[in-house]
Design a protein around this motif. Structure first.
Motif, PDB file in Angstrom:
ATOM      1  N   ARG A  54      45.967  35.717  37.261  1.00 54.87           N
ATOM      2  CA  ARG A  54      44.865  35.066  37.288  1.00 54.87           C
ATOM      3  C   ARG A  54      43.714  35.877  38.079  1.00 54.87           C
ATOM      4  NH1 ARG A  54      44.666  29.365  39.988  1.00 54.87           N
ATOM      5  NH2 ARG A  54      44.575  30.568  42.009  1.00 54.87           N
ATOM      6  N   GLY A  55      44.233  36.602  38.963  1.00 53.32           N
ATOM      7  CA  GLY A  55      43.540  37.507  39.832  1.00 53.32           C
ATOM      8  C   GLY A  55      42.503  38.427  38.984  1.00 53.32           C
ATOM      9  N   SER A  56      43.495  39.161  38.235  1.00 50.24           N
ATOM     10  CA  SER A  56      42.896  40.025  37.043  1.00 50.24           C
ATOM     11  C   SER A  56      41.920  39.518  36.112  1.00 50.24           C
ATOM     12  CB  SER A  56      44.026  40.575  36.318  1.00 50.24           C
ATOM     13  OG  SER A  56      44.735  41.161  36.970  1.00 50.24           O
ATOM     14  N   ALA A  57      42.101  38.366  35.629  1.00 53.10           N
ATOM     15  CA  ALA A  57      41.113  37.566  34.984  1.00 53.10           C
ATOM     16  C   ALA A  57      39.966  37.235  35.545  1.00 53.10           C
ATOM     17  CB  ALA A  57      41.623  36.198  34.280  1.00 53.10           C
ATOM     18  N   TYR A  58      40.050  36.783  37.107  1.00 50.40           N
ATOM     19  CA  TYR A  58      38.710  36.610  37.903  1.00 50.40           C
ATOM     20  C   TYR A  58      38.104  37.846  37.977  1.00 50.40           C
ATOM     21  CZ  TYR A  58      40.171  31.881  39.184  1.00 50.40           C
ATOM     22  OH  TYR A  58      40.497  30.551  39.279  1.00 50.40           O
ATOM     23  N   PHE A  59      38.659  39.033  38.189  1.00 44.97           N
ATOM     24  CA  PHE A  59      38.117  40.285  38.306  1.00 44.97           C
ATOM     25  C   PHE A  59      37.534  40.572  37.078  1.00 44.97           C
ATOM     26  CE2 PHE A  59      37.910  45.018  38.319  1.00 44.97           C
ATOM     27  CZ  PHE A  59      37.496  45.101  39.705  1.00 44.97           C
ATOM     28  N   GLN A  60      37.669  40.541  35.787  1.00 41.60           N
ATOM     29  CA  GLN A  60      37.188  40.928  34.758  1.00 41.60           C
ATOM     30  C   GLN A  60      35.884  40.054  34.614  1.00 41.60           C
ATOM     31  OE1 GLN A  60      38.022  43.483  32.699  1.00 41.60           O
ATOM     32  NE2 GLN A  60      39.622  44.048  34.289  1.00 41.60           N
ATOM     33  N   GLU A  88      35.437  37.295  44.571  1.00 36.74           N
ATOM     34  CA  GLU A  88      36.143  36.469  45.711  1.00 36.74           C
ATOM     35  C   GLU A  88      37.278  35.846  45.187  1.00 36.74           C
ATOM     36  OE1 GLU A  88      35.611  36.714  48.989  1.00 36.74           O
ATOM     37  OE2 GLU A  88      33.780  38.142  48.670  1.00 36.74           O
ATOM     38  N   LEU A  89      37.275  35.152  43.879  1.00 39.01           N
ATOM     39  CA  LEU A  89      38.347  34.313  43.596  1.00 39.01           C
ATOM     40  C   LEU A  89      39.529  35.397  43.270  1.00 39.01           C
ATOM     41  CD1 LEU A  89      36.662  31.846  41.324  1.00 39.01           C
ATOM     42  CD2 LEU A  89      37.564  31.432  43.583  1.00 39.01           C
ATOM     43  N   ALA A  90      39.207  36.501  42.938  1.00 33.57           N
ATOM     44  CA  ALA A  90      40.369  37.379  42.509  1.00 33.57           C
ATOM     45  C   ALA A  90      40.916  37.877  43.775  1.00 33.57           C
ATOM     46  CB  ALA A  90      39.643  38.674  41.781  1.00 33.57           C
ATOM     47  N   LYS A  91      40.024  38.149  44.622  1.00 34.47           N
ATOM     48  CA  LYS A  91      40.576  38.640  45.993  1.00 34.47           C
ATOM     49  C   LYS A  91      41.401  37.546  46.705  1.00 34.47           C
ATOM     50  CE  LYS A  91      38.941  40.062  50.622  1.00 34.47           C
ATOM     51  NZ  LYS A  91      37.904  40.158  51.593  1.00 34.47           N
ATOM     52  N   ALA A  92      41.247  36.374  46.572  1.00 33.43           N
ATOM     53  CA  ALA A  92      42.138  35.302  47.078  1.00 33.43           C
ATOM     54  C   ALA A  92      43.526  35.331  46.622  1.00 33.43           C
ATOM     55  CB  ALA A  92      41.328  34.047  47.053  1.00 33.43           C
ATOM     56  N   ASP A  93      43.514  35.493  44.946  1.00 38.30           N
ATOM     57  CA  ASP A  93      44.636  35.440  44.214  1.00 38.30           C
ATOM     58  C   ASP A  93      45.599  36.813  44.541  1.00 38.30           C
ATOM     59  OD1 ASP A  93      44.304  33.201  43.169  1.00 38.30           O
ATOM     60  OD2 ASP A  93      43.916  33.871  41.037  1.00 38.30           O
ATOM     61  N   PHE A  94      44.881  37.797  44.734  1.00 43.94           N
ATOM     62  CA  PHE A  94      45.641  39.052  45.030  1.00 43.94           C
ATOM     63  C   PHE A  94      46.200  39.045  46.445  1.00 43.94           C
ATOM     64  CE2 PHE A  94      42.586  41.258  42.104  1.00 43.94           C
ATOM     65  CZ  PHE A  94      43.441  41.036  40.962  1.00 43.94           C
ATOM     66  N   GLU A  95      45.424  38.403  47.366  1.00 43.34           N
ATOM     67  CA  GLU A  95      45.961  38.106  48.657  1.00 43.34           C
ATOM     68  C   GLU A  95      47.076  37.504  49.080  1.00 43.34           C
ATOM     69  OE1 GLU A  95      42.389  36.772  50.503  1.00 43.34           O
ATOM     70  OE2 GLU A  95      41.930  38.742  51.491  1.00 43.34           O
ATOM     71  N   MET A 110      43.854  44.847  44.996  1.00 37.89           N
ATOM     72  CA  MET A 110      43.101  44.750  46.139  1.00 37.89           C
ATOM     73  C   MET A 110      42.254  45.922  46.375  1.00 37.89           C
ATOM     74  SD  MET A 110      43.387  41.645  47.520  1.00 37.89           S
ATOM     75  CE  MET A 110      42.712  41.865  49.330  1.00 37.89           C
ATOM     76  N   ALA A 111      42.539  47.203  46.174  1.00 37.63           N
ATOM     77  CA  ALA A 111      41.751  48.264  46.384  1.00 37.63           C
ATOM     78  C   ALA A 111      40.475  48.038  45.515  1.00 37.63           C
ATOM     79  CB  ALA A 111      42.329  49.442  46.087  1.00 37.63           C
ATOM     80  N   ASN A 112      40.815  47.633  43.999  1.00 37.91           N
ATOM     81  CA  ASN A 112      39.730  47.647  43.195  1.00 37.91           C
ATOM     82  C   ASN A 112      38.770  46.445  43.533  1.00 37.91           C
ATOM     83  OD1 ASN A 112      40.224  49.666  41.220  1.00 37.91           O
ATOM     84  ND2 ASN A 112      42.138  48.518  40.663  1.00 37.91           N
ATOM     85  N   VAL A 113      39.394  45.339  44.108  1.00 41.76           N
ATOM     86  CA  VAL A 113      38.251  44.234  44.400  1.00 41.76           C
ATOM     87  C   VAL A 113      37.577  44.544  45.714  1.00 41.76           C
ATOM     88  CG1 VAL A 113      39.922  42.781  45.799  1.00 41.76           C
ATOM     89  CG2 VAL A 113      38.079  41.678  44.099  1.00 41.76           C
ATOM     90  N   SER A 114      38.179  45.283  46.565  1.00 36.24           N
ATOM     91  CA  SER A 114      37.449  45.585  47.728  1.00 36.24           C
ATOM     92  C   SER A 114      36.271  46.631  47.449  1.00 36.24           C
ATOM     93  CB  SER A 114      38.571  46.471  48.710  1.00 36.24           C
ATOM     94  OG  SER A 114      39.319  45.524  49.217  1.00 36.24           O
ATOM     95  N   ILE A 131      44.539  51.593  49.064  1.00 35.23           N
ATOM     96  CA  ILE A 131      45.070  52.715  48.230  1.00 35.23           C
ATOM     97  C   ILE A 131      46.155  53.435  48.930  1.00 35.23           C
ATOM     98  CG2 ILE A 131      44.313  54.941  47.044  1.00 35.23           C
ATOM     99  CD1 ILE A 131      41.482  53.431  46.739  1.00 35.23           C
ATOM    100  N   ASN A 132      45.933  53.940  50.186  1.00 34.58           N
ATOM    101  CA  ASN A 132      46.810  54.736  50.729  1.00 34.58           C
ATOM    102  C   ASN A 132      47.928  54.206  51.201  1.00 34.58           C
ATOM    103  OD1 ASN A 132      45.255  57.171  51.070  1.00 34.58           O
ATOM    104  ND2 ASN A 132      44.270  56.424  52.879  1.00 34.58           N
TER     105      ASN A 132
END
Length: 178
Positions: free
Chosen positions: A1-7, A12-19, A35-39, A52-53
């Motif tokens: 779902r986070g990826s869908a939100y990101f797209q 912020e919704l994507a970040k919450a799901d990835f967290e 999380m790197a991509n959403v950041s 990333i690191n």
């Protein structure tokens, strides 16, 4: 779902799901990359680099390569071309048959004014992936800077045919219409 939100641009919704995904599996390289991509999308570059690191530390194979590419992209975005080059080179050492890495290396070479090297990297990328729009575009820039104007315009035309809207600007510029 986070990826869908990101797209959808709902970062912020994507970040919450990835967290939540990271809470379940703190070592998940996929979640760390997400999380790197959403950041990055939220403009939090330092947090992105941290994710990333952390992902690179535990990743193997293709996941490590993707994180190294992401690290190179991060450094390119903030104008640290030498660090971007190092990240892309590390990825290249793991997979020297990856057209994306080769094209990314070419884009850095263009920034560093190594146009012959960029031209050669683009050729390698196109040998591996003949329909790579970005490699035609970058090779066009390298060709222009090497004073191969006709070849540059042909590359930009091919990039345009493959879907590059920015290539159209180059095709309509005085360079290609003299």
């Amino acid at each position: 779902r986070g990826s869908a939100y990101f797209q959808l641009g709902e970062y912020e919704l994507a970040k919450a799901d990835f967290e939540k995904a990271l809470a379940l599996n703190p070592q998940s390289t996929g979640a760390l990359a997400n999380m790197a991509n959403v950041s990055l999308a939220l403009g939090d570059n330092e947090t992105a680099l941290t994710y990333i690191n952390k992902g690179i530390e535990t990743a193997t194979g293709d996941q490590k390569i993707q994180l190294l590419i992401l690290k190179g992209n991060y450094y390119k975005t903030i104008g640290e071309f030498e660090n971007a080059s190092l990240a892309y080179e590390e990825a290249f050492q793991l997979d020297n048959q990856n057209a994306v890495i080769l094209n990314n290396q070419a884009s850095i070479m263009i920034e560093l004014e190594n146009y012959q090297g960029a031209f050669e990297k683009c050729n390698e990328a196109l040998d591996l992936q003949p329909e790579m729009m970005e490699a035609y575009f970058n090779r066009g820039i390298a060709n222009e800077m090497l004073r191969n104007v006709e070849a540059a315009c042909m590359d930009w035309e091919q990039a345009f045919i493959l879907g590059s809207s920015i290539a159209e600007e180059y095709l309509n510029s005085p360079v290609c219409n003299e």
